[in-house]
Design an enzyme around this catalytic site. Structure first.
Site, PDB file in Angstrom:
ATOM      1  N   HIS A 170      -9.046  -0.128   7.281  1.00  0.00           N
ATOM      2  CA  HIS A 170      -8.210   1.056   6.996  1.00  0.00           C
ATOM      3  C   HIS A 170      -8.192   1.995   8.213  1.00  0.00           C
ATOM      4  O   HIS A 170      -7.131   2.491   8.600  1.00  0.00           O
ATOM      5  CB  HIS A 170      -8.758   1.763   5.743  1.00  0.00           C
ATOM      6  CG  HIS A 170      -8.034   3.015   5.363  1.00  0.00           C
ATOM      7  ND1 HIS A 170      -7.275   3.131   4.198  1.00  0.00           N
ATOM      8  CD2 HIS A 170      -7.961   4.231   5.968  1.00  0.00           C
ATOM      9  CE1 HIS A 170      -6.759   4.348   4.140  1.00  0.00           C
ATOM     10  NE2 HIS A 170      -7.168   5.043   5.194  1.00  0.00           N
ATOM     11  N   GLU A 171      -9.365   2.223   8.812  1.00  0.00           N
ATOM     12  CA  GLU A 171      -9.432   3.132   9.977  1.00  0.00           C
ATOM     13  C   GLU A 171      -8.750   2.514  11.201  1.00  0.00           C
ATOM     14  O   GLU A 171      -8.026   3.196  11.920  1.00  0.00           O
ATOM     15  CB  GLU A 171     -10.883   3.492  10.304  1.00  0.00           C
ATOM     16  CG  GLU A 171     -11.674   4.145   9.162  1.00  0.00           C
ATOM     17  CD  GLU A 171     -10.906   5.177   8.383  1.00  0.00           C
ATOM     18  OE1 GLU A 171     -10.062   5.885   8.965  1.00  0.00           O
ATOM     19  OE2 GLU A 171     -11.130   5.286   7.161  1.00  0.00           O
ATOM     20  N   HIS A 230      -5.098   3.030  11.283  1.00  0.00           N
ATOM     21  CA  HIS A 230      -4.639   4.348  11.744  1.00  0.00           C
ATOM     22  C   HIS A 230      -4.431   4.374  13.262  1.00  0.00           C
ATOM     23  O   HIS A 230      -3.593   5.121  13.764  1.00  0.00           O
ATOM     24  CB  HIS A 230      -5.635   5.444  11.355  1.00  0.00           C
ATOM     25  CG  HIS A 230      -5.518   5.898   9.928  1.00  0.00           C
ATOM     26  ND1 HIS A 230      -4.339   6.362   9.390  1.00  0.00           N
ATOM     27  CD2 HIS A 230      -6.441   5.978   8.926  1.00  0.00           C
ATOM     28  CE1 HIS A 230      -4.542   6.705   8.112  1.00  0.00           C
ATOM     29  NE2 HIS A 230      -5.810   6.479   7.806  1.00  0.00           N
ATOM     30  N   CYS A 246      -6.093   8.030   0.932  1.00  0.00           N
ATOM     31  CA  CYS A 246      -6.255   8.385   2.343  1.00  0.00           C
ATOM     32  C   CYS A 246      -6.389   9.890   2.456  1.00  0.00           C
ATOM     33  O   CYS A 246      -5.712  10.636   1.730  1.00  0.00           O
ATOM     34  CB  CYS A 246      -5.041   7.905   3.140  1.00  0.00           C
ATOM     35  SG  CYS A 246      -5.140   8.270   4.905  1.00  0.00           S
TER      36      CYS A 246
HETATM   37  C1  UDB Z   1     -11.553   7.987   2.038  1.00  0.00           C
HETATM   38  N1  UDB Z   1     -12.724   7.888  -0.027  1.00  0.00           N
HETATM   39  O1  UDB Z   1     -12.412   8.658   2.571  1.00  0.00           O
HETATM   40  F1  UDB Z   1     -14.906   2.878  -3.634  1.00  0.00           F
HETATM   41  F2  UDB Z   1     -18.604   5.532  -2.745  1.00  0.00           F
HETATM   42  C2  UDB Z   1     -11.394   7.998   0.518  1.00  0.00           C
HETATM   43  C3  UDB Z   1     -10.678   9.255  -0.018  1.00  0.00           C
HETATM   44  C4  UDB Z   1      -9.292   9.327   0.588  1.00  0.00           C
HETATM   45  C5  UDB Z   1     -10.562   9.117  -1.518  1.00  0.00           C
HETATM   46  C6  UDB Z   1     -11.451  10.517   0.312  1.00  0.00           C
HETATM   47  C7  UDB Z   1     -13.173   6.810  -0.710  1.00  0.00           C
HETATM   48  O2  UDB Z   1     -12.483   5.825  -0.911  1.00  0.00           O
HETATM   49  N2  UDB Z   1     -14.456   6.918  -1.170  1.00  0.00           N
HETATM   50  C8  UDB Z   1     -15.184   5.983  -1.850  1.00  0.00           C
HETATM   51  C9  UDB Z   1     -14.626   4.858  -2.408  1.00  0.00           C
HETATM   52  C10 UDB Z   1     -15.434   3.970  -3.106  1.00  0.00           C
HETATM   53  C11 UDB Z   1     -16.771   4.208  -3.242  1.00  0.00           C
HETATM   54  C12 UDB Z   1     -17.289   5.330  -2.640  1.00  0.00           C
HETATM   55  C13 UDB Z   1     -16.532   6.223  -1.966  1.00  0.00           C
HETATM   56  N3  UDB Z   1     -10.716   7.233   2.783  1.00  0.00           N
HETATM   57  C14 UDB Z   1     -10.841   7.355   4.230  1.00  0.00           C
HETATM   58  C15 UDB Z   1      -9.562   7.613   4.942  1.00  0.00           C
HETATM   59  O3  UDB Z   1      -8.548   8.069   4.461  1.00  0.00           O
HETATM   60  N4  UDB Z   1      -9.612   7.298   6.212  1.00  0.00           N
HETATM   61  O4  UDB Z   1      -8.547   7.340   7.005  1.00  0.00           O
HETATM   62  C16 UDB Z   1      -9.811   6.238   2.252  1.00  0.00           C
HETATM   63  C17 UDB Z   1     -10.544   4.906   1.962  1.00  0.00           C
HETATM   64  C18 UDB Z   1      -9.645   3.954   1.169  1.00  0.00           C
HETATM   65  C19 UDB Z   1     -10.145   2.583   1.481  1.00  0.00           C
HETATM   66  C20 UDB Z   1     -10.974   2.675   2.708  1.00  0.00           C
HETATM   67  C21 UDB Z   1     -10.930   4.107   3.149  1.00  0.00           C
HETATM   68 ZN    ZN Z   2      -6.727   6.945   5.951  1.00  0.00          ZN
END
Ligand code: UDB
Ligand code: ZN
Length: 185
Positions: free
Chosen positions: A154-155, A158, A110
Protein backbone atom coordinates in the site's frame (compact mmCIF):
# COMPACT_ATOMS: atom_id res chain seq x y z
CA UNK A 1 4.83 17.22 14.68
CA UNK A 2 2.76 15.91 11.78
CA UNK A 3 -0.99 16.33 12.26
CA UNK A 4 -4.01 15.23 10.18
CA UNK A 5 -4.11 18.68 8.55
CA UNK A 6 -0.62 18.02 7.13
CA UNK A 7 -1.81 14.89 5.34
CA UNK A 8 -2.98 15.64 1.81
CA UNK A 9 -6.29 14.12 0.69
CA UNK A 10 -7.41 12.47 -2.52
CA UNK A 11 -7.71 15.01 -5.29
CA UNK A 12 -4.32 16.53 -4.46
CA UNK A 13 -2.10 16.04 -7.53
CA UNK A 14 0.97 14.92 -5.50
CA UNK A 15 -0.83 11.64 -4.75
CA UNK A 16 -0.83 10.88 -8.49
CA UNK A 17 2.82 11.70 -9.16
CA UNK A 18 5.73 9.26 -9.37
CA UNK A 19 7.89 10.21 -6.40
CA UNK A 20 11.59 11.02 -6.92
CA UNK A 21 14.42 8.71 -5.85
CA UNK A 22 16.30 10.02 -2.82
CA UNK A 23 20.00 10.72 -3.49
CA UNK A 24 22.27 8.59 -1.34
CA UNK A 25 23.58 9.22 1.21
CA UNK A 26 20.37 10.90 2.41
CA UNK A 27 20.54 14.52 3.62
CA UNK A 28 19.93 15.37 7.28
CA UNK A 29 16.68 17.00 6.12
CA UNK A 30 15.45 13.79 4.42
CA UNK A 31 16.29 11.82 7.58
CA UNK A 32 14.48 14.38 9.72
CA UNK A 33 11.33 14.16 7.57
CA UNK A 34 11.32 10.36 7.63
CA UNK A 35 11.77 10.33 11.42
CA UNK A 36 8.81 12.73 11.71
CA UNK A 37 6.72 10.34 9.61
CA UNK A 38 7.60 7.42 11.91
CA UNK A 39 6.85 9.63 14.94
CA UNK A 40 3.41 10.42 13.49
CA UNK A 41 2.62 6.69 13.37
CA UNK A 42 3.82 6.22 16.96
CA UNK A 43 1.75 9.21 18.15
CA UNK A 44 -1.31 8.07 16.22
CA UNK A 45 -1.14 4.64 17.91
CA UNK A 46 -0.81 6.15 21.37
CA UNK A 47 -4.32 6.29 22.90
CA UNK A 48 -3.72 9.59 24.73
CA UNK A 49 -1.96 11.43 21.92
CA UNK A 50 -4.33 10.19 19.23
CA UNK A 51 -7.30 11.47 21.22
CA UNK A 52 -5.63 14.75 22.15
CA UNK A 53 -4.65 15.55 18.54
CA UNK A 54 -7.45 13.65 16.78
CA UNK A 55 -5.15 11.32 14.85
CA UNK A 56 -6.33 8.25 12.93
CA UNK A 57 -4.33 5.23 14.09
CA UNK A 58 -1.92 4.76 11.18
CA UNK A 59 0.15 1.68 10.33
CA UNK A 60 1.97 3.25 7.39
CA UNK A 61 2.72 6.61 5.77
CA UNK A 62 4.41 7.57 2.50
CA UNK A 63 6.16 10.93 1.95
CA UNK A 64 3.79 12.05 -0.87
CA UNK A 65 1.00 11.98 1.74
CA UNK A 66 2.67 14.93 3.44
CA UNK A 67 3.19 16.60 0.06
CA UNK A 68 6.81 15.51 -0.31
CA UNK A 69 7.29 13.71 -3.61
CA UNK A 70 10.24 11.54 -2.53
CA UNK A 71 10.62 7.76 -2.23
CA UNK A 72 10.38 7.40 1.55
CA UNK A 73 7.96 5.31 3.64
CA UNK A 74 7.35 4.59 7.32
CA UNK A 75 5.64 1.43 8.61
CA UNK A 76 4.72 0.69 12.20
CA UNK A 77 2.72 -2.45 12.78
CA UNK A 78 2.34 -4.98 15.54
CA UNK A 79 1.06 -8.40 14.51
CA UNK A 80 -1.30 -10.40 16.71
CA UNK A 81 1.53 -12.82 17.46
CA UNK A 82 3.50 -9.87 18.89
CA UNK A 83 5.89 -9.51 15.95
CA UNK A 84 6.77 -5.89 15.33
CA UNK A 85 7.46 -4.22 12.01
CA UNK A 86 8.93 -0.79 12.54
CA UNK A 87 10.74 0.49 9.45
CA UNK A 88 11.66 3.87 7.98
CA UNK A 89 12.87 3.18 4.46
CA UNK A 90 14.40 5.22 1.66
CA UNK A 91 14.07 4.07 -1.98
CA UNK A 92 12.19 0.87 -1.10
CA UNK A 93 11.81 -1.59 -3.97
CA UNK A 94 10.06 -4.94 -4.40
CA UNK A 95 12.70 -7.28 -5.82
CA UNK A 96 10.49 -10.36 -6.06
CA UNK A 97 6.93 -11.42 -5.31
CA UNK A 98 4.66 -14.46 -5.34
CA UNK A 99 2.18 -15.15 -8.10
CA UNK A 100 -0.31 -16.00 -5.36
CA UNK A 101 -2.50 -13.07 -4.24
CA UNK A 102 -3.99 -12.05 -0.89
CA UNK A 103 -6.43 -9.42 0.35
CA UNK A 104 -7.88 -7.98 3.56
CA UNK A 105 -11.44 -9.27 3.97
CA UNK A 106 -12.38 -5.90 5.52
CA UNK A 107 -10.95 -4.03 2.53
CA UNK A 108 -8.52 -1.13 2.86
CA UNK A 109 -8.70 2.51 3.86
CA UNK A 110 -6.17 5.30 3.61
CA UNK A 111 -5.09 8.26 5.72
CA UNK A 112 -5.53 10.36 2.56
CA UNK A 113 -9.07 9.12 1.88
CA UNK A 114 -11.96 10.38 4.03
CA UNK A 115 -14.57 7.91 2.84
CA UNK A 116 -15.22 4.19 2.76
CA UNK A 117 -14.43 2.46 -0.50
CA UNK A 118 -15.74 -1.11 -0.25
CA UNK A 119 -14.12 -3.99 -2.07
CA UNK A 120 -11.16 -6.34 -2.12
CA UNK A 121 -7.71 -4.98 -2.89
CA UNK A 122 -5.74 -7.87 -4.38
CA UNK A 123 -2.04 -7.78 -3.63
CA UNK A 124 0.92 -10.14 -3.83
CA UNK A 125 0.70 -12.66 -0.99
CA UNK A 126 4.47 -12.58 -0.42
CA UNK A 127 7.07 -9.98 -1.33
CA UNK A 128 10.79 -9.48 -0.91
CA UNK A 129 11.65 -5.84 -0.49
CA UNK A 130 14.91 -3.92 -0.34
CA UNK A 131 15.52 -0.41 0.93
CA UNK A 132 17.84 1.79 2.95
CA UNK A 133 16.82 1.65 6.62
CA UNK A 134 17.63 4.90 8.43
CA UNK A 135 17.45 3.31 11.90
CA UNK A 136 19.81 0.45 11.12
CA UNK A 137 21.85 2.72 8.81
CA UNK A 138 22.11 0.08 6.09
CA UNK A 139 20.30 -1.54 3.20
CA UNK A 140 17.81 -4.15 4.47
CA UNK A 141 16.10 -7.01 2.68
CA UNK A 142 12.67 -7.98 4.08
CA UNK A 143 10.65 -11.10 3.30
CA UNK A 144 7.02 -10.40 4.12
CA UNK A 145 3.63 -12.06 4.02
CA UNK A 146 0.21 -11.45 5.58
CA UNK A 147 -0.68 -7.98 6.90
CA UNK A 148 2.91 -6.61 6.76
CA UNK A 149 3.13 -7.48 3.04
CA UNK A 150 -0.17 -5.65 2.46
CA UNK A 151 0.94 -2.52 4.32
CA UNK A 152 4.29 -2.24 2.50
CA UNK A 153 2.57 -2.69 -0.89
CA UNK A 154 0.00 0.00 0.00
CA UNK A 155 2.81 2.45 0.91
CA UNK A 156 4.92 1.54 -2.16
CA UNK A 157 1.88 2.25 -4.34
CA UNK A 158 1.81 5.83 -2.98
CA UNK A 159 5.34 6.34 -4.38
CA UNK A 160 3.97 5.42 -7.81
CA UNK A 161 0.81 7.52 -7.70
CA UNK A 162 -1.46 4.54 -7.10
CA UNK A 163 -4.42 4.59 -4.68
CA UNK A 164 -5.82 1.41 -3.07
CA UNK A 165 -9.16 1.74 -4.87
CA UNK A 166 -7.41 1.62 -8.26
CA UNK A 167 -7.10 -2.13 -7.56
CA UNK A 168 -10.83 -2.69 -6.81
CA UNK A 169 -12.86 -4.30 -9.58
CA UNK A 170 -15.52 -1.74 -10.57
CA UNK A 171 -18.15 -4.28 -11.66
CA UNK A 172 -17.57 -6.83 -8.93
CA UNK A 173 -15.77 -5.24 -5.95
CA UNK A 174 -15.88 -8.41 -3.86
CA UNK A 175 -14.60 -10.78 -6.49
CA UNK A 176 -11.68 -12.89 -5.21
CA UNK A 177 -9.81 -15.02 -7.69
CA UNK A 178 -9.50 -18.71 -6.96
CA UNK A 179 -6.57 -19.40 -4.66
CA UNK A 180 -6.27 -15.85 -3.30
CA UNK A 181 -5.59 -15.83 0.45
CA UNK A 182 -8.09 -13.90 2.61
CA UNK A 183 -6.58 -12.05 5.60
CA UNK A 184 -9.01 -11.47 8.45
CA UNK A 185 -7.32 -9.06 10.86
C1 UDB B 1 -3.80 2.98 7.77
N1 UDB B 1 -4.99 1.73 9.40
O1 UDB B 1 -3.04 3.45 8.59
F1 UDB B 1 -6.20 -4.67 10.04
F2 UDB B 1 -4.10 -3.37 13.96
C2 UDB B 1 -5.19 2.49 8.20
C3 UDB B 1 -6.20 3.63 8.42
C4 UDB B 1 -6.36 4.40 7.12
C5 UDB B 1 -7.53 3.00 8.79
C6 UDB B 1 -5.76 4.57 9.52
C7 UDB B 1 -5.18 0.39 9.49
O2 UDB B 1 -5.53 -0.29 8.54
N2 UDB B 1 -4.98 -0.13 10.74
C8 UDB B 1 -5.05 -1.45 11.11
C9 UDB B 1 -5.62 -2.42 10.33
C10 UDB B 1 -5.68 -3.73 10.80
C11 UDB B 1 -5.19 -4.04 12.03
C12 UDB B 1 -4.61 -3.04 12.77
C13 UDB B 1 -4.54 -1.76 12.35
N3 UDB B 1 -3.44 2.90 6.48
C14 UDB B 1 -2.16 3.49 6.12
C15 UDB B 1 -2.21 4.42 4.96
O3 UDB B 1 -3.19 5.00 4.54
N4 UDB B 1 -1.04 4.60 4.40
O4 UDB B 1 -0.88 5.30 3.28
C16 UDB B 1 -4.17 2.17 5.46
C17 UDB B 1 -3.84 0.65 5.52
C18 UDB B 1 -4.80 -0.14 4.62
C19 UDB B 1 -4.06 -1.38 4.25
C20 UDB B 1 -2.62 -1.15 4.52
C21 UDB B 1 -2.50 0.26 5.02
ZN1 ZN C 1 -2.60 5.21 2.01
Amino acid sequence: MIRMKDIVREGHPVLRETAQEVKMPPSQEDIRILKEMQQFLANSQDPELSEKYNLRAGVGLAAPQINISKRMIAVRLEEEDGKEYCYSLINPKIISHSVEKSYLTAGEGCLSVDRDVPGYVLRHARITLKGYDIDREREVKLRLKGMPAIVFQHELDHLNGIMFYDHIDKDNPFKAPEGAIPIDR
